[in-house]
Design a protein around this motif. Structure first.
Motif, PDB file in Angstrom:
ATOM      1  N   ALA A   9      36.186  50.427  33.852  1.00 12.33           N
ATOM      2  CA  ALA A   9      37.300  50.705  34.641  1.00 12.33           C
ATOM      3  C   ALA A   9      37.017  51.894  35.512  1.00 12.33           C
ATOM      4  CB  ALA A   9      38.423  50.807  33.785  1.00 12.33           C
ATOM      5  N   VAL A  10      37.588  52.069  36.751  1.00 14.82           N
ATOM      6  CA  VAL A  10      37.659  52.927  37.449  1.00 14.82           C
ATOM      7  C   VAL A  10      39.229  53.247  37.933  1.00 14.82           C
ATOM      8  CG1 VAL A  10      35.380  53.453  38.265  1.00 14.82           C
ATOM      9  CG2 VAL A  10      36.815  51.743  39.647  1.00 14.82           C
ATOM     10  N   ARG A  11      39.508  54.491  38.271  1.00 14.70           N
ATOM     11  CA  ARG A  11      40.964  54.567  38.901  1.00 14.70           C
ATOM     12  C   ARG A  11      41.049  54.378  40.540  1.00 14.70           C
ATOM     13  NH1 ARG A  11      45.200  53.974  36.216  1.00 14.70           N
ATOM     14  NH2 ARG A  11      46.232  55.696  37.277  1.00 14.70           N
ATOM     15  N   VAL A  12      41.580  53.836  40.965  1.00 19.86           N
ATOM     16  CA  VAL A  12      41.804  53.607  42.648  1.00 19.86           C
ATOM     17  C   VAL A  12      43.187  53.619  42.842  1.00 19.86           C
ATOM     18  CG1 VAL A  12      41.368  52.152  44.541  1.00 19.86           C
ATOM     19  CG2 VAL A  12      39.552  52.255  42.585  1.00 19.86           C
ATOM     20  N   ALA A  13      43.280  54.703  43.654  1.00 21.56           N
ATOM     21  CA  ALA A  13      44.873  54.874  44.002  1.00 21.56           C
ATOM     22  C   ALA A  13      45.998  54.668  42.921  1.00 21.56           C
ATOM     23  CB  ALA A  13      45.185  53.905  45.239  1.00 21.56           C
ATOM     24  N   GLY A  14      45.696  55.469  41.818  1.00 19.96           N
ATOM     25  CA  GLY A  14      46.424  55.465  40.972  1.00 19.96           C
ATOM     26  C   GLY A  14      46.567  54.374  39.958  1.00 19.96           C
ATOM     27  N   GLU A  15      45.832  53.263  40.125  1.00 14.47           N
ATOM     28  CA  GLU A  15      45.742  51.919  39.480  1.00 14.47           C
ATOM     29  C   GLU A  15      44.462  51.874  38.751  1.00 14.47           C
ATOM     30  OE1 GLU A  15      47.002  48.391  41.117  1.00 14.47           O
ATOM     31  OE2 GLU A  15      48.064  49.722  42.554  1.00 14.47           O
ATOM     32  N   THR A  16      44.252  51.371  37.668  1.00 11.55           N
ATOM     33  CA  THR A  16      43.097  51.065  36.858  1.00 11.55           C
ATOM     34  C   THR A  16      42.494  49.589  37.464  1.00 11.55           C
ATOM     35  OG1 THR A  16      43.657  51.880  35.000  1.00 11.55           O
ATOM     36  CG2 THR A  16      41.779  50.487  34.910  1.00 11.55           C
ATOM     37  N   LEU A  17      40.994  49.831  38.006  1.00  8.51           N
ATOM     38  CA  LEU A  17      40.357  48.530  38.535  1.00  8.51           C
ATOM     39  C   LEU A  17      39.457  48.227  37.377  1.00  8.51           C
ATOM     40  CD1 LEU A  17      39.603  46.688  40.772  1.00  8.51           C
ATOM     41  CD2 LEU A  17      38.069  48.668  41.521  1.00  8.51           C
ATOM     42  N   VAL A  18      39.539  46.871  37.076  1.00  9.97           N
ATOM     43  CA  VAL A  18      38.520  46.418  35.996  1.00  9.97           C
ATOM     44  C   VAL A  18      37.166  46.013  36.753  1.00  9.97           C
ATOM     45  CG1 VAL A  18      38.112  44.632  34.522  1.00  9.97           C
ATOM     46  CG2 VAL A  18      40.356  45.855  34.516  1.00  9.97           C
ATOM     47  N   LEU A  19      36.282  46.441  36.318  1.00 13.84           N
ATOM     48  CA  LEU A  19      34.859  45.980  36.863  1.00 13.84           C
ATOM     49  C   LEU A  19      34.115  45.086  35.670  1.00 13.84           C
ATOM     50  CD1 LEU A  19      33.695  49.389  38.027  1.00 13.84           C
ATOM     51  CD2 LEU A  19      34.678  47.812  39.239  1.00 13.84           C
ATOM     52  N   ARG A  20      33.960  43.800  35.965  1.00 17.58           N
ATOM     53  CA  ARG A  20      33.376  43.049  35.172  1.00 17.58           C
ATOM     54  C   ARG A  20      32.112  42.302  35.747  1.00 17.58           C
ATOM     55  NH1 ARG A  20      37.072  37.792  33.522  1.00 17.58           N
ATOM     56  NH2 ARG A  20      38.101  39.469  32.329  1.00 17.58           N
ATOM     57  N   PRO A  21      30.875  42.769  34.974  1.00 21.92           N
ATOM     58  CA  PRO A  21      29.488  42.369  35.552  1.00 21.92           C
ATOM     59  C   PRO A  21      29.252  40.684  35.291  1.00 21.92           C
ATOM     60  CG  PRO A  21      29.271  43.518  33.449  1.00 21.92           C
ATOM     61  CD  PRO A  21      30.852  43.568  33.797  1.00 21.92           C
ATOM     62  N   THR A  22      29.997  40.015  35.958  1.00 23.49           N
ATOM     63  CA  THR A  22      29.681  38.497  35.779  1.00 23.49           C
ATOM     64  C   THR A  22      28.183  38.110  36.324  1.00 23.49           C
ATOM     65  OG1 THR A  22      30.850  37.898  37.807  1.00 23.49           O
ATOM     66  CG2 THR A  22      32.025  37.760  35.709  1.00 23.49           C
ATOM     67  N   PHE A  23      27.851  37.136  36.027  1.00 23.00           N
ATOM     68  CA  PHE A  23      26.457  36.358  36.501  1.00 23.00           C
ATOM     69  C   PHE A  23      26.802  36.194  38.149  1.00 23.00           C
ATOM     70  CE2 PHE A  23      24.261  32.982  38.418  1.00 23.00           C
ATOM     71  CZ  PHE A  23      22.943  33.367  38.042  1.00 23.00           C
ATOM     72  N   ALA A  24      28.012  35.654  38.497  1.00 19.50           N
ATOM     73  CA  ALA A  24      28.173  35.824  39.931  1.00 19.50           C
ATOM     74  C   ALA A  24      28.292  36.984  40.575  1.00 19.50           C
ATOM     75  CB  ALA A  24      29.402  35.043  40.324  1.00 19.50           C
ATOM     76  N   ALA A  25      28.840  38.112  40.049  1.00 20.58           N
ATOM     77  CA  ALA A  25      29.153  39.407  40.636  1.00 20.58           C
ATOM     78  C   ALA A  25      27.583  39.928  40.538  1.00 20.58           C
ATOM     79  CB  ALA A  25      30.045  40.216  39.634  1.00 20.58           C
ATOM     80  N   LEU A  26      26.990  40.052  39.683  1.00 21.02           N
ATOM     81  CA  LEU A  26      25.476  40.719  39.643  1.00 21.02           C
ATOM     82  C   LEU A  26      24.713  39.676  40.526  1.00 21.02           C
ATOM     83  CD1 LEU A  26      25.021  41.494  35.960  1.00 21.02           C
ATOM     84  CD2 LEU A  26      25.937  42.949  37.772  1.00 21.02           C
ATOM     85  N   VAL A  27      24.775  38.598  40.730  1.00 20.30           N
ATOM     86  CA  VAL A  27      23.941  37.969  41.893  1.00 20.30           C
ATOM     87  C   VAL A  27      24.329  38.337  43.325  1.00 20.30           C
ATOM     88  CG1 VAL A  27      23.481  35.653  43.021  1.00 20.30           C
ATOM     89  CG2 VAL A  27      23.283  35.878  40.496  1.00 20.30           C
ATOM     90  N   ALA A  28      25.439  38.567  43.677  1.00 18.69           N
ATOM     91  CA  ALA A  28      26.141  38.877  44.795  1.00 18.69           C
ATOM     92  C   ALA A  28      25.658  40.493  44.998  1.00 18.69           C
ATOM     93  CB  ALA A  28      27.621  39.134  44.945  1.00 18.69           C
TER      94      ALA A  28
END
Length: 100
Positions: A9-28
């Motif tokens: 997770a990272v904080r963006v504009a006061g909100e938590t952004l979840v980062l999920r390294p799925t197969f599709a995400a990593l291929v992209a």
């Protein structure tokens, strides 16, 4: 955020952004950044650029607000500092190397 899924997770504009390294995400991410092992090597050698980091985060974002743009994500990383992004980057890189 679910660490069992390899999420970070990272904080963006006061909100938590979840980062999920799925197969599709990593291929992209790989299509944009080149081979993932080379990305890990650049990171380990201190040669991972800000654009690479933001691209990886962008492709791994999960359930992000529709209003979030890649530019805003980059600005948030800069505003928080690279130190704040490093824990999430480590999680993603570990998942690239080890899998789930």
């Amino acid at each position: 955020m679910n660490p069992a899924r390899g999420e970070a997770a990272v904080r963006v504009a006061g909100e938590t952004l979840v980062l999920r390294p799925t197969f599709a995400a990593l291929v992209a991410a790989e299509q944009e950044l080149g081979p993932l092992f080379a990305l890990v090597e650049r990171a380990a050698g201190g040669r991972l650029g800000l654009a690479d980091l933001v691209a990886l985060f962008w492709h791994c974002r999960h359930d992000a607000p529709e209003a979030l743009t890649r530019e805003r994500l980059g600005e948030a990383v800069v505003e928080a500092g690279l130190g704040a992004a490093t824990p999430a980057l480590k999680v993603l890189l570990r998942q690239i190397l080890a899998g789930r």
